[in-house]
Design an enzyme around this catalytic site. Structure first.
Site, PDB file in Angstrom:
ATOM      1  N   LYS A  47      10.388  22.019   2.216  1.00 39.76           N
ATOM      2  CA  LYS A  47      10.837  22.740   3.410  1.00 39.76           C
ATOM      3  C   LYS A  47      11.137  24.162   2.987  1.00 39.76           C
ATOM      4  O   LYS A  47      11.904  24.387   2.044  1.00 39.76           O
ATOM      5  CB  LYS A  47      12.093  22.061   3.976  1.00 39.76           C
ATOM      6  CG  LYS A  47      12.467  22.479   5.387  1.00 39.76           C
ATOM      7  CD  LYS A  47      13.582  21.586   5.912  1.00 39.76           C
ATOM      8  CE  LYS A  47      13.924  21.903   7.357  1.00 39.76           C
ATOM      9  NZ  LYS A  47      14.979  21.008   7.879  1.00 39.76           N
ATOM     10  N   ASP A 141      23.258  16.110  14.947  1.00 39.23           N
ATOM     11  CA  ASP A 141      21.951  16.100  15.614  1.00 39.23           C
ATOM     12  C   ASP A 141      21.191  14.811  15.304  1.00 39.23           C
ATOM     13  O   ASP A 141      20.023  14.831  14.914  1.00 39.23           O
ATOM     14  CB  ASP A 141      21.126  17.322  15.194  1.00 39.23           C
ATOM     15  CG  ASP A 141      19.979  17.616  16.172  1.00 39.23           C
ATOM     16  OD1 ASP A 141      20.006  17.086  17.295  1.00 39.23           O
ATOM     17  OD2 ASP A 141      19.057  18.374  15.800  1.00 39.23           O
TER      18      ASP A 141
END
Length: 381
Positions: A47, A141
């Site tokens: 990432k 989340d």
């Protein structure tokens, strides 16, 4: 723009996803480097973001380091800064989830997952959440897109069976440290912003911008309902806007939809998650003892005596009293109804009451009567 670059021990490949806080690409370990330092697997995910826009990604790397050791949280193998075309890029090396996201699994199920599979996935997510909360963090989340399916073994087979996969919590870009946030609230109470995805937000998040461990549990309930039904827990019309959805979540008494085809244990599990008052919502540790997921009792955390009492008294009971049904609800957002049955009184209690009455008649009452008489005389004068 894809960057076919390489770090000191790995090489970036094709892009497989993009998010709010970075781009995700495949990465392979260099053979020589892999022999020298075997902590890198042959295939990984990297990432990355430009250093100037990588603050959130750096924070995520720090959180993953603090949460190491839990098999239900995506592993992190380290970070590295690379230079490409004169620009600095920040990279985080992560475990590769060959099974994709739970969101894709639900979408491809065409109507929901088998409940046995849902139970197994839910237990893994709960174990991850318990680890997160126990270390003072909130994910903020939890949703199917942030739950990844990882092969149990290091098999390089191109065919991935869902029975061979374990779900792991990923994407900590919105996560927070509860202790740090509490210190900030003293000076920034009105400047707190919402984190996460509206469909999975809890009532206290919308109404009071409050995101603590119970908020993750509410979101988990939404995920479980979605795994069973194949559709979001909130039944939203296609033309409904975000403000209308948030109003339903934060300021009504409405609850997300519980799938009718769910087992009795599953419906009761969701009832413990969908409690509008956060202080009465079950914790991850408590839910790990729920019959819906508690097949592996050894993996469930030990509970304190107070919690065990609360856990054992959190069933809805019905009894016939005077020909009418009465419900006693514990462990929900409704206040408990006290038991109005007469309990037997001991002889000692009666004796104590008699002695107290005699003392009152001989001492307190005459004094009080004299006081009232004197007071009335003063008033009349």
């Amino acid at each position: 723009m894809d960057r076919q670059s390489q770090g000191g021990m790995w090489r970036r490949g094709d892009t497989i996803g993009r998010g709010n806080f970075g781009t995700v690409s495949l990465a392979t370990a260099k053979q020589k480097a892999n022999r020298r330092r075997n902590h890198l697997p042959p295939l990984m995910a990297v990432k990355w973001a430009e250093v100037s826009h990588s603050w959130t990604l750096q924070k995520e790397r720090e959180i993953l380091t603090r949460l190491e050791g839990c098999p239900h949280i995506l592993r992190c193998y380290g970070d590295e800064i690379t230079t490409e075309n004169g620009e600095l890029t920040y990279n985080v090396l992560l475990e590769y989830a060959s099974g994709g996201t739970l969101a894709s699994r639900i979408k491809n199920s065409h109507g929901g997952l088998p409940e046995a599979e849902v139970r197994r996935y839910t237990r893994s997510i709960l174990q991850g959440l318990h680890h997160i909360h126990d270390r003072g963090y909130v994910h903020c989340d939890i949703k199917p897109k942030n739950i990844l399916l990882v092969l149990r073994s290091s098999s390089s087979s191109s065919e991935t069976s869902h029975d061979d996969c374990v779900v792991k919590i990923a994407d900590f870009g919105s996560a927070k440290n509860t202790m740090k946030e509490q210190r900030k609230k003293m000076n920034e109470r009105n400047s707190l912003s919402l984190r996460g995805t509206p469909l999975y937000m809890s009532p206290e998040t919308v109404a009071r911008k409050e995101q603590e461990a119970p908020s993750d549990i509410w979101a988990l309930g939404c995920v479980v309902a979605e795994m069973i039904s194949g559709k979001p827990a909130w039944n939203c019309k296609s033309d409904m806007d975000v403000d209308e959805l948030l109003s339903r979540i934060g300021f009504s008494r409405e609850l997300p939809e519980t799938p009718s085809k769910m087992s009795k244990e599953g419906k009761d599990f969701l009832k413990r998650c969908f409690v509008r008052t956060s202080m009465f919502r079950w914790t991850a540790a408590m839910l790990l003892h729920h019959p819906f997921v508690s097949e592996d009792v050894q993996t469930a955390p030990e509970l304190s005596n107070d919690t065990k009492v609360q856990l054992s008294g959190s069933n809805v009971e019905e009894s016939a009293v005077g020909g009418q049904k009465r419900r006693r609800i514990n462990g929900s957002d409704e206040p408990s109804i006290g038991d109005d049955r007469l309990n037997p009184v001991s002889k000692d209690s009666i004796s104590l009451w008699l002695v107290s009455s005699v003392i009152y008649m001989l001492t307190v009452k005459p004094f009080f009567h004299q006081f009232v008489t004197a007071y009335n005389i003063c008033i009349s004068d």
